[in-house]
Motif scaffolding. Structure first.
Motif, mmCIF file in Angstrom:
data_model
loop_
_atom_site.group_PDB
_atom_site.id
_atom_site.type_symbol
_atom_site.label_atom_id
_atom_site.label_comp_id
_atom_site.label_asym_id
_atom_site.label_seq_id
_atom_site.Cartn_x
_atom_site.Cartn_y
_atom_site.Cartn_z
ATOM 1 N N ASP A 1 0.913 9.035 -2.361
ATOM 2 C CA ASP A 1 -0.432 8.193 -2.786
ATOM 3 C C ASP A 1 -0.100 6.701 -3.275
ATOM 4 O O ASP A 1 -0.521 5.584 -3.047
ATOM 5 N N ARG B 1 0.038 3.084 -2.132
ATOM 6 C CA ARG B 1 -0.854 1.880 -2.722
ATOM 7 C C ARG B 1 0.065 0.695 -2.794
ATOM 8 O O ARG B 1 -0.735 -0.282 -2.766
ATOM 9 N N GLU C 1 -1.401 -2.814 -1.317
ATOM 10 C CA GLU C 1 -1.943 -3.783 -2.257
ATOM 11 C C GLU C 1 -0.992 -5.054 -2.201
ATOM 12 O O GLU C 1 -0.705 -5.735 -3.185
#
Ligand code: ZN
Length: 288
Positions: free
Chosen positions: A56, A60, A64
């Motif tokens: 995860d 991310r 991002e």
């Protein structure tokens, strides 16, 4: 030595996993750099970041934008990256005038897909960074923002799957290769490009090598990547390596000689492997 673009190092929860290539659990220290390190599996010699950040957290980073303005970086380098990708396709023996259905995983702003679409190809992209939106809006391409496995592409959907500088970023390259096998047509091709840990520059620069970066969880050699592909049902059809010295590290004539030598000797900085999809193992045993 300028390093490849990477997310800034931050503290994340990490865990130690068995080697994804052979299941081994014994590792020796291999490369070090500021804030991270790599180990090598004593059994199959795959170089990996282990312990490694959780899935995860890795996801991310890219969603991002690598902790920075990744889209601006991609756009600034788009022409150069496109040229390299087209050279790589030529090295892989792909004739872009023969239109096929292609999936480009990690297609960034979609520059290569746009070119192929203009030549009649059926183009799909996967890109989890904000560059996907650019590819959709500015180029009108079918680019999915979910990681490969979550798109649930149909079985045997594509003639060609490309993954350029993607596989080294993934927590589970073995699951990724298995998924590529599932979505390729029988006899279809998978072309993987990734930094070469057995290349001249990696041996010379060690931890300062430009591809030893926080975002690269695996550093493959031709041997370890070939083993991964053959283990998941691919026949290795072609191997190429290129890049002897990085731009700016030597005078141009020296760089040209080094580049030619690296390519001929198979110790280039980046490697390309073309695998051909063999029938699934279950199909083989059922046919016996
Ligand atoms: Zn191993």
């Amino acid at each position: 030595m300028i390093k490849t673009w990477s997310t800034p190092v931050e503290t994340e929860t990490t865990r130690t996993i068995p080697c994804i290539l052979c299941g081994g659990e014994v590792f020796t220290p291999h490369l070090f750099y500021e804030g991270f390190s790599y180990v090598r599996c004593t059994c199959c010699r795959l170089v990996q970041m282990n312990p490694q950040p959780e899935h995860d957290a890795v996801r991310r980073r890219y969603q991002e934008g690598y902790g920075g303005d990744y889209l601006a970086y991609e756009l600034a380098n788009e022409a150069a990256f496109l040229r390299l990708q087209e050279l790589a396709l030529g090295d892989a023996g792909v004739d872009s005038n023969t239109a096929l259905s292609v999936l480009d995983i990690g297609c960034a702003t979609g520059a290569l897909l746009e070119k192929l679409r203009d030549r009649g190809w059926a183009c799909t992209g996967v890109e989890i960074s904000p560059a996907a939106e650019y590819a959709r809006k500015e180029r009108g391409l079918d680019v999915r923002s979910l990681p490969l496995e979550e798109n649930r592409f149909p079985d045997t959907d594509f003639d060609l799957v490309l993954a350029s500088h993607v596989i080294e970023h993934l927590n589970d390259p073995a699951a990724f290769v298995a998924e590529v096998h599932r979505i390729l047509k029988p006899g279809g091709h998978f072309i993987v490009t990734t930094p070469n840990i057995a290349g001249f520059q990696a041996r010379l620069f060690r931890g300062r090598w430009r591809s030893a970066i926080f975002d690269h969880l695996y550093l493959f050699s031709v041997k370890t990547l070939s083993r991964l592909l053959t283990g998941k049902g691919f026949a290795i059809e072609r191997v190429r390596t290129w890049g002897g010295l990085a731009a700016g590290t030597a005078p141009a004539p020296v760089k040209r000689i080094a580049d030619r030598a690296a390519k001929r000797l198979g110790v280039g900085d980046v490697m390309l492997i073309r695998g051909k999809r063999l029938p699934a193992k279950s199909t083989l045993s059922a046919a016996r």
